[in-house]
Write a protein that holds these residues in place. Structure first.
Motif, PDB file in Angstrom:
ATOM      1  N   ASP A  36       0.830  -1.205   0.000  1.00 62.70           N
ATOM      2  CA  ASP A  36       0.000   0.000   0.000  1.00 62.70           C
ATOM      3  C   ASP A  36       0.877   1.273   0.000  1.00 62.70           C
ATOM      4  OD1 ASP A  36      -2.136   1.711   0.306  1.00 62.70           O
ATOM      5  OD2 ASP A  36      -2.580   1.155   2.392  1.00 62.70           O
ATOM      6  N   ASN A 122      -2.258   3.162  -6.158  1.00 62.44           N
ATOM      7  CA  ASN A 122      -3.672   3.368  -5.844  1.00 62.44           C
ATOM      8  C   ASN A 122      -3.985   4.851  -5.631  1.00 62.44           C
ATOM      9  OD1 ASN A 122      -6.253   2.507  -5.476  1.00 62.44           O
ATOM     10  ND2 ASN A 122      -5.896   1.515  -3.502  1.00 62.44           N
ATOM     11  N   PRO A 124      -6.631   7.527  -3.501  1.00 60.81           N
ATOM     12  CA  PRO A 124      -7.555   7.539  -2.362  1.00 60.81           C
ATOM     13  C   PRO A 124      -9.008   7.560  -2.855  1.00 60.81           C
ATOM     14  CG  PRO A 124      -6.379   9.652  -2.566  1.00 60.81           C
ATOM     15  CD  PRO A 124      -5.796   8.728  -3.586  1.00 60.81           C
ATOM     16  N   ALA A 125      -9.917   7.043  -2.033  1.00 64.13           N
ATOM     17  CA  ALA A 125     -11.332   6.929  -2.422  1.00 64.13           C
ATOM     18  C   ALA A 125     -11.862   8.247  -2.994  1.00 64.13           C
ATOM     19  CB  ALA A 125     -12.154   6.517  -1.200  1.00 64.13           C
ATOM     20  N   LYS A 126     -11.509   9.350  -2.362  1.00 65.86           N
ATOM     21  CA  LYS A 126     -12.098  10.635  -2.782  1.00 65.86           C
ATOM     22  C   LYS A 126     -11.563  11.108  -4.130  1.00 65.86           C
ATOM     23  CE  LYS A 126      -9.045  13.750  -0.129  1.00 65.86           C
ATOM     24  NZ  LYS A 126      -8.010  12.807   0.283  1.00 65.86           N
ATOM     25  N   LYS A 128     -10.784   8.758  -6.762  1.00 62.42           N
ATOM     26  CA  LYS A 128     -10.872   7.697  -7.769  1.00 62.42           C
ATOM     27  C   LYS A 128     -11.687   8.102  -9.008  1.00 62.42           C
ATOM     28  CE  LYS A 128      -9.981   3.525  -5.057  1.00 62.42           C
ATOM     29  NZ  LYS A 128      -8.871   2.990  -5.860  1.00 62.42           N
ATOM     30  N   THR A 176      -0.306   9.991  -3.573  1.00 65.80           N
ATOM     31  CA  THR A 176       0.274   9.359  -2.390  1.00 65.80           C
ATOM     32  C   THR A 176       1.728   9.781  -2.182  1.00 65.80           C
ATOM     33  OG1 THR A 176       0.551   7.467  -3.864  1.00 65.80           O
ATOM     34  CG2 THR A 176      -1.247   7.344  -2.283  1.00 65.80           C
ATOM     35  N   LEU A 254      -2.599   4.192   2.014  1.00 66.97           N
ATOM     36  CA  LEU A 254      -3.958   4.731   2.101  1.00 66.97           C
ATOM     37  C   LEU A 254      -4.760   4.073   3.215  1.00 66.97           C
ATOM     38  CD1 LEU A 254      -4.686   4.914  -1.723  1.00 66.97           C
ATOM     39  CD2 LEU A 254      -4.251   6.821  -0.175  1.00 66.97           C
ATOM     40  N   GLU A 256      -7.061   1.907   2.935  1.00 70.45           N
ATOM     41  CA  GLU A 256      -8.476   1.798   2.545  1.00 70.45           C
ATOM     42  C   GLU A 256      -8.730   0.415   1.945  1.00 70.45           C
ATOM     43  OE1 GLU A 256      -9.124   5.036  -0.209  1.00 70.45           O
ATOM     44  OE2 GLU A 256      -9.003   6.548   1.372  1.00 70.45           O
ATOM     45  N   PRO A 257      -9.977  -0.048   1.980  1.00 68.58           N
ATOM     46  CA  PRO A 257     -10.269  -1.343   1.360  1.00 68.58           C
ATOM     47  C   PRO A 257     -10.018  -1.282  -0.154  1.00 68.58           C
ATOM     48  CG  PRO A 257     -12.286  -0.285   2.147  1.00 68.58           C
ATOM     49  CD  PRO A 257     -11.146   0.559   2.614  1.00 68.58           C
ATOM     50  N   ASN A 267     -13.010   0.719  -4.118  1.00 72.15           N
ATOM     51  CA  ASN A 267     -13.060   0.407  -2.689  1.00 72.15           C
ATOM     52  C   ASN A 267     -14.126  -0.630  -2.356  1.00 72.15           C
ATOM     53  OD1 ASN A 267     -12.434   3.712  -2.726  1.00 72.15           O
ATOM     54  ND2 ASN A 267     -11.107   2.484  -1.448  1.00 72.15           N
ATOM     55  N   THR A 268     -15.151  -0.735  -3.205  1.00 70.75           N
ATOM     56  CA  THR A 268     -16.240  -1.674  -2.908  1.00 70.75           C
ATOM     57  C   THR A 268     -16.597  -2.476  -4.161  1.00 70.75           C
ATOM     58  OG1 THR A 268     -18.020  -0.169  -3.577  1.00 70.75           O
ATOM     59  CG2 THR A 268     -17.285  -0.004  -1.281  1.00 70.75           C
TER      60      THR A 268
END
Ligand code: FE2
Length: 285
Positions: A36, A122, A124-126, A128, A176, A254, A256-257, A267-268
Motif C-alpha cells: 500500500d 492506488n 484515495p477513495a475521494k 478515484k 500518495t 492509504l 483503505e479497502p 473500494n467496494t
C-alpha cells in the motif's frame, strides 16, 4: 534515525498480459502481494519481438495511477481522447486513470531490445473518480545525480535529498506522494537515503543483487525480486559482489479497502460493478 530492514521478499513470476506481452510481475501477482499504495510492478525485458509485439491494445482503467518507465525501446500510446505519444527510451509517463481512460500501449524495440517497467499506484477513495490525465516525461527532464563512489541516481518522481542537495523529479503530485528512484551502483557502491517514516517502501533490483539494512542486520535481495522494507526513516543499500541497478519506491499508505477486478481498482464491489456497467455502456470515460 532508524534504518529500515528487509521485511518481506516477493520474487517476480513470469506471466503475460495485454495481447500476450511476456513480463515479470512482483507486486500484484496476487491480491495479497501489494505494498500500500503500490498495487503492481511489472518489468518488461526482451530481445525477442514476439514477446511483446502484440502490445496492450485498447483497454480501460479506473481508480488508480500508473508510472511507466522505459529503459530501452519505446512505447507508442494512444487514448480515447485522441491523445497520442511516444514514450522514449529513458523517459517516463505518469497517467492518472481517475474515473476512466481507454488506451493502447504498444511497445517497440530499439537496437533489438525492449525493457521497462509499469507501476500501478492506488488513488484515495475521494480521488478515484477525478478526470483522467497524463504527462509524458522526456529522458532529458529526469535529473541524474552522481554519487561520490561512482554510482548514479535518476529521480523520476518525488523529491530526493542526496549529499545535502534537494532535487525534485519531473513527476510531482502523485496523490500518495510517491518517490521513484532508479539507482545504479558499482561493485562496493553504497546508497543511503532518508525516506518519510510514514511511507511504505520497497526496492526492486533489476540488475545484480544488493544488500540492505543496518550493519549487523544486512540481508541480501536477489535480482528481479521486490524487497519490502520495515518502518524507519533511512534506507541503506549496498552492491557487494557485483554492480547493481534497482528501483526504490516509497509512498504514503492509504489504509483503505481495495476491490480489484482486472484494470478497475475501487473500494467496494458495487463500485467495481458500476465500472463494468459504465464500460459496457460506453460511459467509463
Ligand atoms: Fe494501460
Amino acid at each position: 534515525m532508524s534504518t529500515r530492514t528487509l521485511q518481506q521478499i516477493i520474487p517476480s513470476i513470469t506471466t503475460s498480459d495485454g495481447g500476450g506481452v511476456k513480463l515479470r510481475r512482483s507486486l500484484g501477482q496476487n491480491q495479497t502481494l501489494r505494498v500500500d499504495p503500490f498495487l503492481m510492478l511489472d518489468e518488461f525485458s526482451s530481445t525477442d519481438a514476439d514477446d511483446y509485439i502484440a502490445g496492450f491494445p485498447d483497454h480501460p482503467h479506473r481508480g488508480f495511477e500508473t508510472v511507466t518507465y522505459m529503459l530501452d525501446g519505446h512505447m507508442l500510446h494512444q487514448d480515447h481522447l485522441g491523445n497520442q505519444g511516444d514514450l522514449k527510451s529513458g523517459g517516463a509517463q505518469w497517467m492518472t486513470a481517475g474515473r476512466g481512460i481507454i488506451h493502447s500501449e504498444m511497445p517497440q524495440q530499439e537496437s533489438g531490445r525492449m525493457r521497462g517497467f509499469q507501476l500501478w499506484i492506488n488513488l484515495p477513495a475521494k480521488e478515484k473518480m477525478k478526470p483522467a490525465s497524463y504527462q509524458d516525461v522526456q529522458p532529458e527532464e529526469i535529473p541524474i545525480v552522481n554519487l561520490p563512489d561512482g554510482g548514479q541516481v535518476k529521480i523520476i518522481a518525488g523529491i530526493a535529498e542526496i549529499d545535502g542537495q534537494t532535487i525534485a523529479g519531473p513527476i510531482q503530485g502523485i496523490s500518495t506522494g510517491v518517490l521513484f528512484l532508479d539507482v545504479h551502483l558499482p561493485v562496493g557502491g553504497r546508497f543511503d537515503h532518508t525516506v518519510d517514516a510514514m511511507h511504505n517502501a520497497f526496492v526492486y533490483p533489476y540488475e545484480g543483487q544488493v544488500e540492505m539494512g543496518p550493519i549487523g542486520n544486512r540481508r541480501s535481495l536477489a535480482s528481479q525480486t521486490a524487497g519490502v522494507l520495515s518502518p524507519g526513516d533511512r534506507i541503506e543499500i549496498q552492491a557487494v559482489d557485483q554492480a547493481a541497478a534497482f528501483l526504490l519506491l516509497a509512498g504514503r499508505p492509504l489504509g483503505e479497502p481495495i476491490v480489484q477486478y482486472g484494470p478497475f481498482v475501487m473500494n467496494t464491489r458495487e463500485e467495481i460493478e458500476q465500472a463494468m456497467t459504465d464500460y459496457r455502456n460506453g460511459q467509463l470515460v
